[in-house]
Design an enzyme around this catalytic site. Structure first.
Site, short mmCIF file in Angstrom:
data_model
loop_
_atom_site.label_atom_id
_atom_site.label_comp_id
_atom_site.label_asym_id
_atom_site.label_seq_id
_atom_site.Cartn_x
_atom_site.Cartn_y
_atom_site.Cartn_z
N ASP A 95 0.81 -1.22 0.00
CA ASP A 95 0.00 0.00 0.00
C ASP A 95 0.84 1.27 0.00
O ASP A 95 2.04 1.25 0.32
CB ASP A 95 -0.97 0.01 1.19
CG ASP A 95 -0.26 0.07 2.53
OD1 ASP A 95 0.81 -0.57 2.68
OD2 ASP A 95 -0.75 0.75 3.45
N GLU B 270 0.05 -1.22 5.59
CA GLU B 270 1.09 -0.83 6.53
C GLU B 270 1.00 0.65 6.88
O GLU B 270 1.42 1.07 7.96
CB GLU B 270 2.46 -1.14 5.94
CG GLU B 270 3.64 -0.94 6.90
CD GLU B 270 4.25 0.47 6.84
OE1 GLU B 270 5.09 0.78 7.70
OE2 GLU B 270 3.87 1.25 5.94
#
Length: 370
Positions: A79, A133
């Protein structure tokens, strides 16, 4: 400067890793929306002969099963933070600009390259590509895997592809957020002496926090740098009322020679016992434990030797802490400058990507690991 469109990049040792990173940048993967990138990575990994690939939601784990005596995890999050007018990959000479180029699609490109082009490593490899994350840890895909399928993460050591400019940033500082709540007594601002201003009580606390310069302990040759910062203040009733309540949020970054409990006690000692009386609350609302450098394991010692430069401390918190909590030594190593991560001008250069790939290739083919 040219705009790059996503292409099917050919595999092989002569791959253009800057272009490969640009391909990943051009697949949007803001937190909670990683699906298209995960699909892309999954298709590539399933095409590699001998890799055992498992997908759990938006998390992918690819493992070699060669029966080697040691196993190394290469882990990276898929991400990115939200777009900031930098969604499209732009290549200018040997520099790639774009969202996630440094944090951490350069690292992902390197890990994919190793898994795709090293058919017989001297250690078994596990590639872990996980979601979320960049948001609250409750969503973190690596954390979920440790809870739901810890068997997939069993290894002797791990490398996180966080941006480190292709150098080692060892361990990580801990981080905690504490909310201090102070009380007072309401009154009309025309007669403030009849009340007690809760916000005014912060003056001494703010002064004490600003005066705390933070320790700089050196651990295994790496200098950590602690800090206390006020990150939010909330209070007030209306424009003519003495406030009877205020909340102060404090972020503490602490070195791995302190436990989380010791770090919390440090915050309280700075605030002072005279403030923390019966009408005060001090609540721990978020915690990421610190992690020591952990570079003595043979796999990470070999990495250090191949990098050839002294490691430095990771001042931010990273997912090495999840591995450390399981007794697995882990470190941060990847292309990209961490100081420009999350910025509009985020970029990564060819040299760092190629250097990271070269070092990791040498590591996973080293005869000294037999």
């Amino acid at each position: 400067m040219t705009t790059v469109t996503t292409t099917a990049t050919p595999l092989g040792a002569d791959i253009d890793l800057l272009q490969a990173t640009a391909d990943l940048v051009n697949i949007p993967s803001v937190s909670h929306h990683e699906g298209p990138l995960v699909d892309h990575i999954e298709a590539r990994l399933r095409a590699v002969v001998g890799l055992h690939v498992e997908r759990l939601g938006m998390n992918l784990v690819a493992r070699t099963m060669l029966g080697k005596s040691q196993r190394l995890v290469l882990a990276g999050h898929t991400d990115t933070v939200p777009v900031n007018d930098n969604a499209t990959a732009l290549i200018d000479g040997d520099v790639l600009h774009g969202l996630g180029s440094a944090d951490m699609k350069g690292g992902l490109a390197v890990f994919l390259h190793i898994l795709e082009t090293v058919p017989n490593p001297t250690v078994d490899l596990t590639g872990v590509f996980y979601e979320c994350e960049e948001v609250a840890s409750i969503h973190n895909g690596l954390k979920k895997l440790f809870v739901e399928r810890p068997d997939l993460l069993q290894c002797d050591a791990a490398i996180l592809g966080e941006p480190t400019q292709a150098k080692i940033e060892a361990g990580c500082q801990g981080t905690m957020r504490v909310v201090l709540r102070l009380g007072g007594a309401r009154a009309h601002t025309a007669r403030p002496w009849m009340g007690r201003n809760a916000i005014h009580r912060l003056a001494v606390v703010l002064t004490r926090i600003e005066a705390d310069l933070g320790r700089r302990p050196v651990i295994d040759g790496c200098e950590f740098r602690e800090s206390l910062q006020v990150v939010n203040v909330a209070g007030g009733v209306s424009g003519n009322v003495v406030p009877d309540r205020v909340e102060l949020t404090i972020n503490h970054r602490f070195a791995p020679d302190r436990t989380s409990e010791q770090a919390l006690e440090h915050i309280k000692s700075v605030i002072g016992s005279d403030i923390l009386g019966d009408d005060a609350e001090c609540e721990l609302v978020d915690l990421g434990p610190a992690t020591p450098p952990s570079l003595t394991h043979p796999l990470l010692a070999e990495l250090r030797s191949l990098v050839g430069e002294a490691p430095t401390a990771k001042l931010g918190w990273t997912d090495v802490a999840f591995f450390s909590a399981q007794g697995i030594p882990a470190t941060n190593f990847g292309p990209g400058d961490p100081t420009i991560a999350h910025t509009k001008g985020e970029h990564v250069n060819r040299h760092e990507i190629e250097r990271a790939a070269s070092v990791l290739r040498s590591l996973v083919t080293s005869n000294r690991l037999n």
